[in-house]
Motif scaffolding. Structure first.
Motif, PDB file in Angstrom:
ATOM      1  N   ALA A 122      32.354  31.629  34.920  1.00 25.24           N
ATOM      2  CA  ALA A 122      31.300  30.662  35.215  1.00 25.24           C
ATOM      3  C   ALA A 122      31.558  30.019  36.574  1.00 25.24           C
ATOM      4  O   ALA A 122      32.675  29.600  36.866  1.00 25.24           O
ATOM      5  N   PHE A 123      30.523  29.948  37.376  1.00 26.87           N
ATOM      6  CA  PHE A 123      30.564  29.307  38.693  1.00 26.87           C
ATOM      7  C   PHE A 123      29.697  28.060  38.599  1.00 26.87           C
ATOM      8  O   PHE A 123      28.549  28.126  38.168  1.00 26.87           O
ATOM      9  N   ARG A 124      30.266  26.906  38.969  1.00 28.53           N
ATOM     10  CA  ARG A 124      29.512  25.651  38.866  1.00 28.53           C
ATOM     11  C   ARG A 124      29.620  24.893  40.178  1.00 28.53           C
ATOM     12  O   ARG A 124      30.702  24.735  40.736  1.00 28.53           O
ATOM     13  N   VAL A 137      35.276  27.055  39.212  1.00 23.53           N
ATOM     14  CA  VAL A 137      35.201  28.352  38.550  1.00 23.53           C
ATOM     15  C   VAL A 137      35.948  28.229  37.230  1.00 23.53           C
ATOM     16  O   VAL A 137      37.065  27.705  37.187  1.00 23.53           O
ATOM     17  N   THR A 138      35.331  28.706  36.153  1.00 25.47           N
ATOM     18  CA  THR A 138      35.981  28.748  34.846  1.00 25.47           C
ATOM     19  C   THR A 138      36.046  30.199  34.418  1.00 25.47           C
ATOM     20  O   THR A 138      35.029  30.892  34.397  1.00 25.47           O
ATOM     21  N   VAL A 139      37.255  30.650  34.090  1.00 23.09           N
ATOM     22  CA  VAL A 139      37.481  32.015  33.635  1.00 23.09           C
ATOM     23  C   VAL A 139      37.768  31.950  32.145  1.00 23.09           C
ATOM     24  O   VAL A 139      38.739  31.311  31.726  1.00 23.09           O
ATOM     25  N   ALA A 143      42.620  34.113  25.297  1.00 22.40           N
ATOM     26  CA  ALA A 143      43.727  33.168  25.174  1.00 22.40           C
ATOM     27  C   ALA A 143      43.357  31.756  25.599  1.00 22.40           C
ATOM     28  O   ALA A 143      44.188  30.870  25.579  1.00 22.40           O
ATOM     29  N   GLY A 144      42.122  31.537  26.006  1.00 24.54           N
ATOM     30  CA  GLY A 144      41.697  30.208  26.430  1.00 24.54           C
ATOM     31  C   GLY A 144      41.007  30.259  27.781  1.00 24.54           C
ATOM     32  O   GLY A 144      40.825  31.322  28.365  1.00 24.54           O
ATOM     33  N   ASP A 145      40.630  29.113  28.255  1.00 23.06           N
ATOM     34  CA  ASP A 145      39.883  28.999  29.505  1.00 23.06           C
ATOM     35  C   ASP A 145      40.819  28.624  30.652  1.00 23.06           C
ATOM     36  O   ASP A 145      41.730  27.820  30.485  1.00 23.06           O
ATOM     37  N   LEU A 146      40.559  29.192  31.813  1.00 22.38           N
ATOM     38  CA  LEU A 146      41.276  28.840  33.036  1.00 22.38           C
ATOM     39  C   LEU A 146      40.294  28.115  33.944  1.00 22.38           C
ATOM     40  O   LEU A 146      39.256  28.660  34.308  1.00 22.38           O
ATOM     41  N   HIS A 147      40.618  26.880  34.286  1.00 27.03           N
ATOM     42  CA  HIS A 147      39.734  26.067  35.123  1.00 27.03           C
ATOM     43  C   HIS A 147      40.309  25.992  36.532  1.00 27.03           C
ATOM     44  O   HIS A 147      41.435  25.537  36.725  1.00 27.03           O
ATOM     45  N   LEU A 163      36.307  39.180  40.051  1.00 26.13           N
ATOM     46  CA  LEU A 163      36.633  39.209  38.622  1.00 26.13           C
ATOM     47  C   LEU A 163      35.602  40.019  37.839  1.00 26.13           C
ATOM     48  O   LEU A 163      35.965  40.821  36.961  1.00 26.13           O
ATOM     49  N   LEU A 164      34.333  39.822  38.134  1.00 26.97           N
ATOM     50  CA  LEU A 164      33.294  40.584  37.448  1.00 26.97           C
ATOM     51  C   LEU A 164      33.393  42.077  37.761  1.00 26.97           C
ATOM     52  O   LEU A 164      33.240  42.921  36.875  1.00 26.97           O
ATOM     53  N   TYR A 165      33.670  42.402  39.002  1.00 18.53           N
ATOM     54  CA  TYR A 165      33.810  43.807  39.387  1.00 18.53           C
ATOM     55  C   TYR A 165      34.996  44.453  38.684  1.00 18.53           C
ATOM     56  O   TYR A 165      34.877  45.552  38.139  1.00 18.53           O
TER      57      TYR A 165
END
Length: 175
Positions: A122-124, A137-139, A143-147, A163-165
């Motif tokens: 997610a891009f905010r 950016v939230t990945v 195992a959880g979210d990386l902020h 990351l998407l690629y």
């Protein structure tokens, strides 16, 4: 070491307390083969991140200064030190196959994930973030979210695209 998660969040995490930095490279090689051999790129938050952290301490310290000037000054000074150290300790290292997010200076934490295991990105960016040229950016992983907060917007967009690629092109098993 302990591994596990809670039923409500369904996170899966591995926590290894007390790993000195001299042993961190060995642990990285064991958990993520090829991590240390590949060149990595570093992303750091913009300096405004430190100012935002310091402002939180000022909200408490300034009113406290009306009661006791010494206590207020100590609170604001300690907040400045805390904000500086926290901003310096926050870094994301990205290699072609994995990503590590380091944060905290008092309680250091390193969260690593392989790029093919990313579930969502997610891009905010709010209007004042766009004005300042920063973004969050939230990945999302199993195992959880990386902020990753207060990144330069250009680098944040590049990270999201990369990351998407990498997630789409990988044919490695997800779990």
């Amino acid at each position: 070491a302990r591994a596990g998660g809670t039923e409500s969040t369904r996170d899966a995490q591995l926590v290894i307390p007390g790993v000195p930095f001299s042993r961190q490279a060995e642990l990285d090689r064991l958990l993520f083969p090829g991590w240390s051999d590949a060149p990595s790129r570093e992303l750091r938050p913009k300096p405004i991140f430190g100012w935002v952290l310091w402002a939180r301490w000022c909200v408490i310290g300034v009113p406290l200064g009306f009661v006791s000037v010494t206590a207020g000054m100590l609170m604001v000074s300690f907040g400045a030190y805390w904000a500086y150290r926290s901003a310096q300790a926050r870094v994301a290292r990205i290699s072609p196959s994995a990503m590590a997010v380091y944060q905290g200076w008092w309680k250091r934490r390193c969260t690593m994930t392989q790029l093919h295991q990313v579930q969502r990105v997610a891009f905010r960016q709010s209007f004042w973030h766009a004005y300042r040229g920063i973004a969050h950016v939230t990945v999302y992983t199993a195992a959880g979210d990386l902020h990753l907060r207060f990144l330069p917007a250009v680098h944040a967009r590049e990270l999201v695209d990369m990351l998407l690629y990498e997630t789409e092109r990988s044919n490695r098993p997800w779990m």
